[in-house]
Design a protein around this motif. Structure first.
Motif, mmCIF file in Angstrom:
data_model
loop_
_atom_site.group_PDB
_atom_site.id
_atom_site.type_symbol
_atom_site.label_atom_id
_atom_site.label_comp_id
_atom_site.label_asym_id
_atom_site.label_seq_id
_atom_site.Cartn_x
_atom_site.Cartn_y
_atom_site.Cartn_z
ATOM 1 N N ARG A 84 0.829 -1.209 0.000
ATOM 2 C CA ARG A 84 0.000 0.000 0.000
ATOM 3 C C ARG A 84 0.865 1.261 0.000
ATOM 4 O O ARG A 84 0.447 2.326 0.423
ATOM 5 C CB ARG A 84 -0.910 -0.001 1.229
ATOM 6 N N GLU A 85 2.101 1.095 -0.491
ATOM 7 C CA GLU A 85 3.044 2.209 -0.457
ATOM 8 C C GLU A 85 2.534 3.438 -1.213
ATOM 9 O O GLU A 85 2.698 4.568 -0.742
ATOM 10 C CB GLU A 85 4.397 1.776 -1.047
ATOM 11 N N GLU A 86 1.911 3.224 -2.364
ATOM 12 C CA GLU A 86 1.443 4.353 -3.170
ATOM 13 C C GLU A 86 0.366 5.150 -2.429
ATOM 14 O O GLU A 86 0.402 6.386 -2.390
ATOM 15 C CB GLU A 86 0.886 3.860 -4.514
ATOM 16 N N ARG A 87 -0.571 4.448 -1.818
ATOM 17 C CA ARG A 87 -1.639 5.122 -1.059
ATOM 18 C C ARG A 87 -1.070 5.833 0.151
ATOM 19 O O ARG A 87 -1.452 6.966 0.472
ATOM 20 C CB ARG A 87 -2.686 4.088 -0.633
ATOM 21 N N LEU A 88 -0.130 5.181 0.849
ATOM 22 C CA LEU A 88 0.480 5.783 2.025
ATOM 23 C C LEU A 88 1.281 7.024 1.645
ATOM 24 O O LEU A 88 1.303 8.008 2.393
ATOM 25 C CB LEU A 88 1.385 4.772 2.722
ATOM 26 N N THR A 89 1.914 6.993 0.465
ATOM 27 C CA THR A 89 2.660 8.163 -0.021
ATOM 28 C C THR A 89 1.728 9.355 -0.190
ATOM 29 O O THR A 89 2.073 10.483 0.163
ATOM 30 C CB THR A 89 3.344 7.837 -1.368
ATOM 31 N N GLU A 90 0.529 9.089 -0.706
ATOM 32 C CA GLU A 90 -0.470 10.160 -0.867
ATOM 33 C C GLU A 90 -0.933 10.681 0.486
ATOM 34 O O GLU A 90 -1.056 11.894 0.689
ATOM 35 C CB GLU A 90 -1.673 9.637 -1.665
ATOM 36 N N ILE A 91 -1.200 9.768 1.414
ATOM 37 C CA ILE A 91 -1.687 10.152 2.741
ATOM 38 C C ILE A 91 -0.685 11.056 3.453
ATOM 39 O O ILE A 91 -1.049 12.033 4.109
ATOM 40 C CB ILE A 91 -1.970 8.897 3.592
ATOM 41 N N LEU A 92 0.599 10.727 3.305
ATOM 42 C CA LEU A 92 1.648 11.481 3.990
ATOM 43 C C LEU A 92 2.169 12.671 3.182
ATOM 44 O O LEU A 92 2.980 13.444 3.682
ATOM 45 C CB LEU A 92 2.821 10.554 4.326
ATOM 46 N N ASP A 93 1.692 12.790 1.931
ATOM 47 C CA ASP A 93 2.191 13.836 1.038
ATOM 48 C C ASP A 93 3.715 13.735 0.920
ATOM 49 O O ASP A 93 4.451 14.714 1.060
ATOM 50 C CB ASP A 93 1.798 15.228 1.548
ATOM 51 N N ALA A 94 4.167 12.517 0.665
ATOM 52 C CA ALA A 94 5.604 12.235 0.588
ATOM 53 C C ALA A 94 6.071 12.184 -0.860
ATOM 54 O O ALA A 94 5.270 12.134 -1.798
ATOM 55 C CB ALA A 94 5.896 10.901 1.278
ATOM 56 N N GLU A 95 7.396 12.196 -1.019
ATOM 57 C CA GLU A 95 7.958 12.088 -2.356
ATOM 58 C C GLU A 95 7.707 10.683 -2.901
ATOM 59 O O GLU A 95 7.814 9.698 -2.172
ATOM 60 C CB GLU A 95 9.454 12.397 -2.339
ATOM 61 N N LYS A 96 7.373 10.587 -4.179
ATOM 62 C CA LYS A 96 7.020 9.303 -4.772
ATOM 63 C C LYS A 96 8.218 8.354 -4.797
ATOM 64 O O LYS A 96 9.343 8.764 -5.042
ATOM 65 C CB LYS A 96 6.482 9.504 -6.189
ATOM 66 N N GLY A 97 7.925 7.074 -4.541
ATOM 67 C CA GLY A 97 8.948 6.048 -4.623
ATOM 68 C C GLY A 97 9.965 6.067 -3.508
ATOM 69 O O GLY A 97 11.048 5.498 -3.646
ATOM 70 N N CYS A 98 9.623 6.692 -2.379
ATOM 71 C CA CYS A 98 10.613 6.815 -1.301
ATOM 72 C C CYS A 98 10.769 5.534 -0.476
ATOM 73 O O CYS A 98 11.745 5.374 0.247
ATOM 74 C CB CYS A 98 10.267 7.988 -0.394
ATOM 75 N N GLY A 99 9.815 4.610 -0.563
ATOM 76 C CA GLY A 99 9.953 3.332 0.125
ATOM 77 C C GLY A 99 9.413 3.339 1.544
ATOM 78 O O GLY A 99 9.246 4.393 2.173
ATOM 79 N N LEU A 100 9.150 2.139 2.064
ATOM 80 C CA LEU A 100 8.525 2.001 3.375
ATOM 81 C C LEU A 100 9.404 2.511 4.518
ATOM 82 O O LEU A 100 8.893 3.006 5.519
ATOM 83 C CB LEU A 100 8.161 0.534 3.636
ATOM 84 N N GLU A 101 10.725 2.386 4.392
ATOM 85 C CA GLU A 101 11.604 2.862 5.462
ATOM 86 C C GLU A 101 11.441 4.364 5.671
ATOM 87 O O GLU A 101 11.340 4.848 6.802
ATOM 88 C CB GLU A 101 13.069 2.532 5.132
ATOM 89 N N ARG A 102 11.431 5.108 4.586
ATOM 90 C CA ARG A 102 11.256 6.558 4.662
ATOM 91 C C ARG A 102 9.836 6.915 5.092
ATOM 92 O O ARG A 102 9.615 7.845 5.885
ATOM 93 C CB ARG A 102 11.577 7.197 3.308
ATOM 94 N N LEU A 103 8.850 6.160 4.614
ATOM 95 C CA LEU A 103 7.456 6.414 4.989
ATOM 96 C C LEU A 103 7.238 6.181 6.485
ATOM 97 O O LEU A 103 6.466 6.895 7.122
ATOM 98 C CB LEU A 103 6.519 5.522 4.173
ATOM 99 N N LEU A 104 7.945 5.196 7.025
ATOM 100 C CA LEU A 104 7.878 4.936 8.458
ATOM 101 C C LEU A 104 8.380 6.148 9.239
ATOM 102 O O LEU A 104 7.746 6.581 10.215
ATOM 103 C CB LEU A 104 8.716 3.710 8.808
ATOM 104 N N GLU A 105 9.498 6.703 8.836
ATOM 105 C CA GLU A 105 10.038 7.881 9.509
ATOM 106 C C GLU A 105 9.075 9.060 9.414
ATOM 107 O O GLU A 105 8.816 9.755 10.401
ATOM 108 C CB GLU A 105 11.384 8.258 8.900
ATOM 109 N N LEU A 106 8.527 9.278 8.216
ATOM 110 C CA LEU A 106 7.594 10.392 8.026
ATOM 111 C C LEU A 106 6.339 10.222 8.875
ATOM 112 O O LEU A 106 5.820 11.197 9.424
ATOM 113 C CB LEU A 106 7.208 10.506 6.542
ATOM 114 N N TRP A 107 5.858 8.994 8.968
ATOM 115 C CA TRP A 107 4.652 8.741 9.766
ATOM 116 C C TRP A 107 4.887 9.140 11.220
ATOM 117 O O TRP A 107 4.078 9.841 11.821
ATOM 118 C CB TRP A 107 4.263 7.272 9.678
#
Length: 222
Positions: free
Chosen positions: A127-150
């Motif tokens: 669900r990385e693509e959806r989570l990227t939208e939710i967090l307004d993160a840079e595309k393709g940053c990966g789950l490790e970066r998304l975890l930090e942003l969350w």
């Protein structure tokens, strides 16, 4: 959990920001907590693990207030606001999930979030693509970066005084006030973020669970 008397070190201007991290004990003897509003919240929780985490987080807060400021929960004046955040006449923030608990107590506003890495990845894998939208993160940053942003956005939200809803895409992270660490607590990999204008004063304390002769868990901080 017995309070340790005395205060933690502070910087020259008296700023204090202590973070206490603990795993959930294997056995818990539930006792009433202060205030009643929190006690009712704990007793009303149907999920046993979440109930245990809520209780232990409050006991950790009780410990932290005693160790850092030398006060009991009666003096904290804790209450829950309209956004569901717990506030009081001392600054604090709590976070729990995946069997880990983090509590921050501070002389200035503070927010904290802890996430167990494996549980976060399991929850959002595919669900990385959806989570990227939710967090307004840079595309393709990966789950490790998304975890930090969350964790950073959760901590920032908790530190905000008038934000009533957690809408990640609308929460701005202030790098100068945000500290993120990857930690290994009792073999559990986790990500912790703390948001505070006095982040330079932060001291981490790890609570290691030990088993007493009666088979019950006790805590040792270092």
């Amino acid at each position: 959990m017995k309070p340790i008397h005395g205060h933690s070190p502070s910087d020259a201007n008296g700023a204090k920001l202590d973070v206490y991290i603990s795993s959930l004990p294997s056995t818990i003897d539930f006792e009433p907590v202060i205030p009643r509003q929190r006690n009712d919240e704990i007793n009303g929780c149907r999920n046993e693990r979440v109930r245990a985490e809520k209780y232990w987080a409050w006991k950790m807060l009780e410990y932290g207030m005693s160790r850092t400021f030398g006060i009991g929960m009666k003096d904290v004046g804790a209450k829950r606001d309209a956004a569901g955040k717990w506030t009081g006449n001392r600054f604090f923030s709590i976070s729990h999930g995946g069997g880990l608990i983090a509590v921050a107590v501070s002389s200035d506003k503070v927010g904290i979030d802890i996430e167990v890495s494996a549980e976060f990845k399991r929850r959002f894998s595919g669900r990385e693509e959806r989570l990227t939208e939710i967090l307004d993160a840079e595309k393709g940053c990966g789950l490790e970066r998304l975890l930090e942003l969350w964790t950073q956005k959760e901590a920032s939200f908790k530190a905000m005084e008038h934000q009533e809803k957690f809408i990640p895409a609308k929460i701005k992270i202030e790098p100068e006030q945000t500290l993120t660490e990857r930690r290994l607590h009792e073999s559990i990999e986790c990500c912790v973020s703390v948001c505070s204008p006095i982040k330079e004063s932060i001291i981490f304390y790890d609570c290691m669970q030990k088993e007493k002769s009666d088979g019950k868990s006790c805590c040792h901080f270092h």
